[in-house]
Design a protein around this motif. Sequence first.
Motif, PDB file in Angstrom:
ATOM      1  N   ASN A  55      18.161  51.156 -32.034  1.00 55.30           N
ATOM      2  CA  ASN A  55      19.479  50.511 -32.040  1.00 55.30           C
ATOM      3  C   ASN A  55      20.439  51.204 -33.007  1.00 55.30           C
ATOM      4  O   ASN A  55      21.657  51.217 -32.793  1.00 55.30           O
ATOM      5  N   VAL A  56      19.905  51.790 -34.090  1.00 54.34           N
ATOM      6  CA  VAL A  56      20.754  52.589 -34.993  1.00 54.34           C
ATOM      7  C   VAL A  56      21.308  53.796 -34.242  1.00 54.34           C
ATOM      8  O   VAL A  56      22.498  54.136 -34.383  1.00 54.34           O
ATOM      9  N   VAL A  57      20.467  54.432 -33.445  1.00 53.92           N
ATOM     10  CA  VAL A  57      20.915  55.589 -32.666  1.00 53.92           C
ATOM     11  C   VAL A  57      21.986  55.163 -31.665  1.00 53.92           C
ATOM     12  O   VAL A  57      23.010  55.853 -31.493  1.00 53.92           O
ATOM     13  N   LEU A  58      21.786  54.021 -31.019  1.00 50.88           N
ATOM     14  CA  LEU A  58      22.795  53.524 -30.067  1.00 50.88           C
ATOM     15  C   LEU A  58      24.115  53.232 -30.803  1.00 50.88           C
ATOM     16  O   LEU A  58      25.204  53.489 -30.263  1.00 50.88           O
ATOM     17  N   ALA A  59      24.006  52.711 -32.022  1.00 51.06           N
ATOM     18  CA  ALA A  59      25.211  52.437 -32.808  1.00 51.06           C
ATOM     19  C   ALA A  59      25.945  53.741 -33.153  1.00 51.06           C
ATOM     20  O   ALA A  59      27.188  53.796 -33.140  1.00 51.06           O
ATOM     21  N   SER A 117      24.812  45.846 -24.970  1.00 56.57           N
ATOM     22  CA  SER A 117      23.911  45.515 -23.865  1.00 56.57           C
ATOM     23  C   SER A 117      22.535  46.154 -24.054  1.00 56.57           C
ATOM     24  O   SER A 117      21.504  45.498 -23.913  1.00 56.57           O
ATOM     25  N   LEU A 118      22.520  47.429 -24.420  1.00 51.86           N
ATOM     26  CA  LEU A 118      21.255  48.140 -24.554  1.00 51.86           C
ATOM     27  C   LEU A 118      20.477  47.706 -25.790  1.00 51.86           C
ATOM     28  O   LEU A 118      19.245  47.706 -25.786  1.00 51.86           O
ATOM     29  N   GLN A 119      21.183  47.317 -26.848  1.00 54.09           N
ATOM     30  CA  GLN A 119      20.494  46.887 -28.060  1.00 54.09           C
ATOM     31  C   GLN A 119      19.699  45.606 -27.857  1.00 54.09           C
ATOM     32  O   GLN A 119      18.771  45.319 -28.606  1.00 54.09           O
ATOM     33  N   ASN A 120      20.049  44.837 -26.838  1.00 55.88           N
ATOM     34  CA  ASN A 120      19.340  43.587 -26.562  1.00 55.88           C
ATOM     35  C   ASN A 120      18.138  43.762 -25.630  1.00 55.88           C
ATOM     36  O   ASN A 120      17.461  42.788 -25.310  1.00 55.88           O
ATOM     37  N   THR A 121      17.896  44.998 -25.193  1.00 58.87           N
ATOM     38  CA  THR A 121      16.779  45.244 -24.268  1.00 58.87           C
ATOM     39  C   THR A 121      15.516  45.606 -25.032  1.00 58.87           C
ATOM     40  O   THR A 121      15.554  46.029 -26.185  1.00 58.87           O
ATOM     41  N   ASP A 122      14.382  45.442 -24.359  1.00 59.67           N
ATOM     42  CA  ASP A 122      13.098  45.847 -24.928  1.00 59.67           C
ATOM     43  C   ASP A 122      12.936  47.355 -24.813  1.00 59.67           C
ATOM     44  O   ASP A 122      13.714  48.042 -24.134  1.00 59.67           O
ATOM     45  N   LEU A 123      11.886  47.871 -25.440  1.00 59.79           N
ATOM     46  CA  LEU A 123      11.633  49.311 -25.370  1.00 59.79           C
ATOM     47  C   LEU A 123      11.205  49.736 -23.968  1.00 59.79           C
ATOM     48  O   LEU A 123      11.457  50.864 -23.552  1.00 59.79           O
TER      49      LEU A 123
END
Length: 782
Positions: A241-245, A260-266
């Motif tokens: 999630n840090v990378v997505l940020a 949206s992606l931060q709320n998904t599982d791996l």
Amino acid sequence: MAKKKTQKSNSDTLDFSKYIRWFWMVFAGGIVAVLLLFLLASWGFLGEMPDHTRLENPETNLATEIISSDGETLGKFYFNDNRTPVAYDDLPKNLVDALIATEDIRFYNHSGIDARGFLRALTGRGGGASTISQQLAKQLFTDQVSKNKFQRGLQKVREWIIAIRLERQYTKEEIIAQYFNIYDFGNNGDGIRSAARIYFGKEPKELDLKESAMLVGMFKNSSLYNPIPSRNPVGTKNRRNVVLAQLAKYEYISQEVKDSLQNTDLDLNFTPETHREGIATYFREYLRAFMKNWVNDEKNRKPDGTKYNINSDGLKVFTTIDSRMQKYAEEAVALHMPRLQAEFDHQNTPERNATAPFLELTNAEINKLLKDGMRRGERWRILKNQGLSEKEIEATFYEPIEMKVFKWIDGKAGEVDTIMKPIDSMRYYKSFLRPGMMSMDPQTGHVKAWVGGMNYKHFQYDMVKQGKRQVGSTFKPFVYATAIDQLQLSPCDSFPRSPITIEANKFGNPEPWTTKNSDGNYSGVQTLKEALASSTNTITARLMNEIGPQPVAEMAKKLGVEQDILPVPAIALGTPDISIYEMVAAYSTFANKGVYNKPVMVTRIEDKNGTILYQFVPESRDVLSEEVAYVTVNLLEGVTQAGSGRRLRHKGFDKWNALYREIMTGYPYELTNPIAGKTGTTQNQSDGWFMGMVPNLVTGVWVGAEDRAAHFSSITYGQGASMALPIWGLYMKACYADATLSVSQDEFDKPEELSINVNCDFVEEGDLKEESNPLDEIEVDF
């Protein structure tokens, strides 16, 4: 007074000038020292520096890649580094964007050192100072990080110099590709290709945004941010999630996409790449031996004269295995074997069989068998090398220890933790029925599927090529083919079913030899086609009496049977021990119009640069005329039309015994295309065989236990039609359902000039009863 003040003022000025001079001297000295430090580092005085050649060709261990005929990676050979490099063009844009946004946002604007990043880190304002180029330099050419600050500082200088040289040597894209290829992502995920396959079951170019973000997040610390459940899935998700940020911060993605992606599982698809797991494990171990022999051959040397290393030189081995057909073969085994094993275990409980899993053995014989097994095992060898006496070693087999053992769990292969004496584990493993299966294109000799067992981790003996077992009635076509070749017999020729005795000393037989029919029926006559379909032993013996065993043994040799067969009449009923590998090659000769093709597993070998090092040369020979081969195939078609193989064509079994129906996995198969085949069942049901052919695919299946004393007590479950045929049926159904394959459903090619009559009265496929009970039509093949 004024004079004194002036003198003091001049003195202060002189003193201040001294400080200024010292400042500039120290400053200049510092500059010189730094320059000197960099010069010394570049000259190699602070540690070995890579020259132009090493920069051009960094020393990295590359795994040997095993590639299927349809372009898929079956597995790899490696020691420590499971690394297969990919080009920049094979990396998805979202993966590159995630790396730049997280590790080095000014990557395209610097020449190896980011001055702004260095000053930011130096002033403690957060963020790392190392560029991607510096991190690559550290991975490729410098030692691991030292805890000593002074040594770490010197190492940093070397990294800076190497980073600048890398920037001069390579394009930005090449540096990014090298960085992804060199990094160790954990769990044998060396490099981005291995990591993508292991964590997500994908090639790198197939990675989506959140998958790319997780893998880039692992660059911070692949041990700490490891996603598998036993490590740190929560921390890995947070790092992703840090990378997505970061991607959102630098506007590679929108805030909405990030949220949206931060709320998904791996959403892992963890697929370990080890030598004992994955697809085609038994074939890969055969290939390992093949490659060892290849690299040891003096003709196959590197330009400098040294041997290739199959674990680190990045060879590419192109095989004939089709990954789709291999998958279907393994799935067929995995579907049938647990059901068959469940029935075997049901019949071999200690209450039903006091010597379970063995039959016909006394306790003394069982103990001897187990003790012989001790001495052949790995445990015995290891302890012997440690200097223990035989008595001491044997004692360890009776001491309970912790171990993992194989078990079918809910119809799937698994393992359980237990405490067991090694001697009891030996008996436990001897209770398992084991499969072997090979599939081959008869026209080319290309082996398409190779299943040496059901679980390589626990059963490492390969039953395709290593294992040789009695073949039973699957040997009878060799007798028929020899008789047709010598006597020009027709499938329509009739012979009496009555007993026949081959006299003592005839063909070197020391005693009279009389055969029995499994059904006890000796009246009437049968055509050859009917006799092979019903596996009538007395008629096979009559053919042997006419032609003799020597021509049959020679025929088997020409068909690819490797070992010498003792030419005695009993071979007519399948007494020789032969491997699946040999049997498939032999039957392929019939399907290939009498021409034998030696099985081919490797088509070529390339080095890491794509230079071809080896290319196979076909080995073939004429064994039978096209006419004799076709007549033999015609006889074998009768087995699936009215013999033990006809259950491949049934459309229903409403009246069948429920337990029997359960082990006939996948039934009804409802195959309507031409199929030639033969079942085989050896004495006491120790070995079950089915050899099946269509024009462009020949497949052999064997099922049995490690020791012949472990077997079904009745022919109902112990015959080849129950043990082996269902695997063939499941496999072929899957192959036919795959539109991307081209497995033939056509007739076998008929010679233009056929002098032998094959059109005789026979039960045709349309005459089969749809609800026939196999228990009323048991056929024994010995």
